[in-house]
Write a protein that holds these residues in place. Sequence first.
Motif, short mmCIF file in Angstrom:
data_model
loop_
_atom_site.label_atom_id
_atom_site.label_comp_id
_atom_site.label_asym_id
_atom_site.label_seq_id
_atom_site.Cartn_x
_atom_site.Cartn_y
_atom_site.Cartn_z
N THR A 106 -43.21 9.28 -20.36
CA THR A 106 -42.03 8.65 -19.78
C THR A 106 -41.18 9.70 -19.10
O THR A 106 -40.72 10.66 -19.74
CB THR A 106 -41.20 7.92 -20.85
OG1 THR A 106 -42.01 6.91 -21.46
CG2 THR A 106 -39.98 7.28 -20.24
N THR A 153 -33.60 8.01 -14.76
CA THR A 153 -34.51 6.89 -14.63
C THR A 153 -35.32 6.76 -15.91
O THR A 153 -35.10 7.47 -16.89
CB THR A 153 -35.43 7.10 -13.40
OG1 THR A 153 -36.22 5.94 -13.20
CG2 THR A 153 -36.33 8.31 -13.59
N LEU A 155 -39.45 6.13 -16.13
CA LEU A 155 -40.71 5.80 -15.48
C LEU A 155 -41.85 6.02 -16.48
O LEU A 155 -42.17 7.16 -16.82
CB LEU A 155 -40.92 6.67 -14.24
CG LEU A 155 -39.78 6.69 -13.22
CD1 LEU A 155 -40.07 7.69 -12.12
CD2 LEU A 155 -39.55 5.30 -12.66
N THR A 163 -48.04 4.04 -11.50
CA THR A 163 -46.63 3.68 -11.63
C THR A 163 -46.00 3.76 -10.25
O THR A 163 -45.96 4.83 -9.64
CB THR A 163 -45.91 4.62 -12.61
OG1 THR A 163 -46.51 4.51 -13.90
CG2 THR A 163 -44.43 4.26 -12.70
N ASP A 164 -45.52 2.61 -9.78
CA ASP A 164 -44.93 2.51 -8.45
C ASP A 164 -43.42 2.43 -8.57
O ASP A 164 -42.89 1.52 -9.23
CB ASP A 164 -45.43 1.23 -7.76
CG ASP A 164 -46.34 1.53 -6.58
OD1 ASP A 164 -46.18 2.61 -5.98
OD2 ASP A 164 -47.20 0.70 -6.28
N VAL A 165 -42.70 3.34 -7.93
CA VAL A 165 -41.25 3.35 -8.03
C VAL A 165 -40.63 3.46 -6.64
O VAL A 165 -41.19 4.10 -5.74
CB VAL A 165 -40.77 4.52 -8.93
CG1 VAL A 165 -41.15 5.86 -8.34
CG2 VAL A 165 -39.26 4.46 -9.16
N THR A 192 -33.41 4.00 -9.20
CA THR A 192 -34.82 3.66 -9.04
C THR A 192 -35.06 2.20 -9.40
O THR A 192 -34.39 1.64 -10.26
CB THR A 192 -35.71 4.55 -9.92
OG1 THR A 192 -35.35 4.38 -11.30
CG2 THR A 192 -35.58 6.01 -9.52
N PRO A 194 -38.47 -0.78 -9.75
CA PRO A 194 -39.92 -0.96 -9.72
C PRO A 194 -40.34 -1.53 -8.37
O PRO A 194 -39.62 -2.34 -7.77
CB PRO A 194 -40.18 -1.96 -10.86
CG PRO A 194 -38.88 -2.69 -11.03
CD PRO A 194 -37.81 -1.70 -10.69
N ARG A 195 -41.48 -1.12 -7.89
CA ARG A 195 -41.98 -1.62 -6.61
C ARG A 195 -42.72 -2.94 -6.85
O ARG A 195 -43.90 -2.95 -7.20
CB ARG A 195 -42.90 -0.59 -5.96
CG ARG A 195 -43.39 -0.99 -4.57
CD ARG A 195 -44.06 0.19 -3.90
NE ARG A 195 -44.61 -0.15 -2.60
CZ ARG A 195 -45.03 0.74 -1.72
NH1 ARG A 195 -44.97 2.03 -2.00
NH2 ARG A 195 -45.52 0.35 -0.56
N VAL A 196 -41.98 -4.03 -6.69
CA VAL A 196 -42.53 -5.35 -6.99
C VAL A 196 -42.21 -6.31 -5.85
O VAL A 196 -41.24 -6.13 -5.12
CB VAL A 196 -41.94 -5.91 -8.31
CG1 VAL A 196 -42.44 -5.13 -9.51
CG2 VAL A 196 -40.41 -5.91 -8.28
N GLU A 241 -34.77 -6.77 -9.53
CA GLU A 241 -35.21 -7.08 -10.89
C GLU A 241 -35.03 -8.57 -11.17
O GLU A 241 -34.11 -9.20 -10.64
CB GLU A 241 -34.43 -6.24 -11.89
CG GLU A 241 -34.68 -4.74 -11.73
CD GLU A 241 -33.80 -3.90 -12.63
OE1 GLU A 241 -32.77 -4.44 -13.09
OE2 GLU A 241 -34.13 -2.73 -12.86
N SER A 266 -40.11 -12.78 -11.99
CA SER A 266 -40.97 -11.65 -11.67
C SER A 266 -42.12 -12.08 -10.76
O SER A 266 -42.76 -13.11 -10.97
CB SER A 266 -41.53 -11.05 -12.97
OG SER A 266 -42.37 -9.95 -12.68
#
Length: 396
Positions: A106, A153, A155, A163-165, A192, A194-196, A241, A266
Amino acid sequence: MNLMSRMRVALAAALMLLLAACGGGGGGSGDSGSGTLRVALTDNPACGYDEVVVTVNEVRVHTADAPDSDPGWRSIPVNPPLTVDLLDLTNGTLLDLGQTLVPAGTYTQLRLVLAANTGTLADRNWIVLSSAPGVKVPLKTPSGQPSGLKVQTSLAVQANGLTDVVIDFDACKSVVMAGNSGQYLLKPVLRTLPRVETGVIGELSIATATAGASVSLQQGGEVRRATVADANGLFKLQPVEPGEYTLVVTAPGYATAAVRQVLVSSGQLVRALPAGQRIDPPASGTAIFAGQVSITPVPAEIDASVAVRQKLSAGDTITLVDRPVNAITGEYAHTGLAVDAPIVAQHAAGGALSFSADNGAAGNFTVRATTGGASKTADHLGVSDSDTVDQDFVFP
């Protein structure tokens, strides 16, 4: 996106592929104790600027708040350095900075390392004011620049995983006027995400978009994500988010519009309103909110912001504007804020929205100043067209 911006995106993509070829790809290295960290950059909209340009040298991450010399820092180098106009990165646009293989764990510290300007030149970091098109003004970066802009952050990098940030660089809150000599400082506001593929999409009237409308998702009056609509009035707030939000639209000369209880799940892009319907607020009178923030003892630079908020009759608190004050004088001036009744609608998934004027909220505002962990507020009721509201704040 202009030609130069497309070239920058292509350069970043090529860099990402090169890093992957050097062992940065997720899951394919055979190292069960490592995973891949990929980083992209995006921006909330800026205000009063035609360009906000920074040059990125590197992204660094660590599992702890360690000194620069600690061997635990992991690097994503950007070579050659990437010069990017943050204002190109709105409406869901992301710019890949690269990826690298890191030990699983992490990571709680991220640093975005920028190149410094050469002397007084505006050659790597600059702004262009909307009031002075084409004139580059140097953007002074923090004195601790070699160590990077710091972001706390969390991560979680899994072994053999990706892990996409996304680094959200809020240009509007990060550029601060210093005195009255035309100097501007970079006081970065970064976080930061999440890349969603999670967010909200919709359309504004062309007139509202052309007026420079800002569209934001808010919770309890705090802006969580913001953007500007494109020339066709289309907007996209992503990534965000999951949660429940109030969608807020502000534009100079137009009433504020709000859509309540927009539920974002999500992996879902939620329509704020059905295709074919546009948010089209009526014209409104405007007011100016101005004043000064004073701090005792007087600091070398004043690090404070002032927001103007409004409470809807249904209970939602919304923010109309939130900007830093002048770092030397402490002065602020928020212009063009709508005083007529905001129009409000309840979100209805898949259904048309029905807006109505919230007359109980018309002309009623709260001004909030924040510095460090302290804040002060003042209510102003019955504000009318062409009023200038003077409000000073004194800390401590």
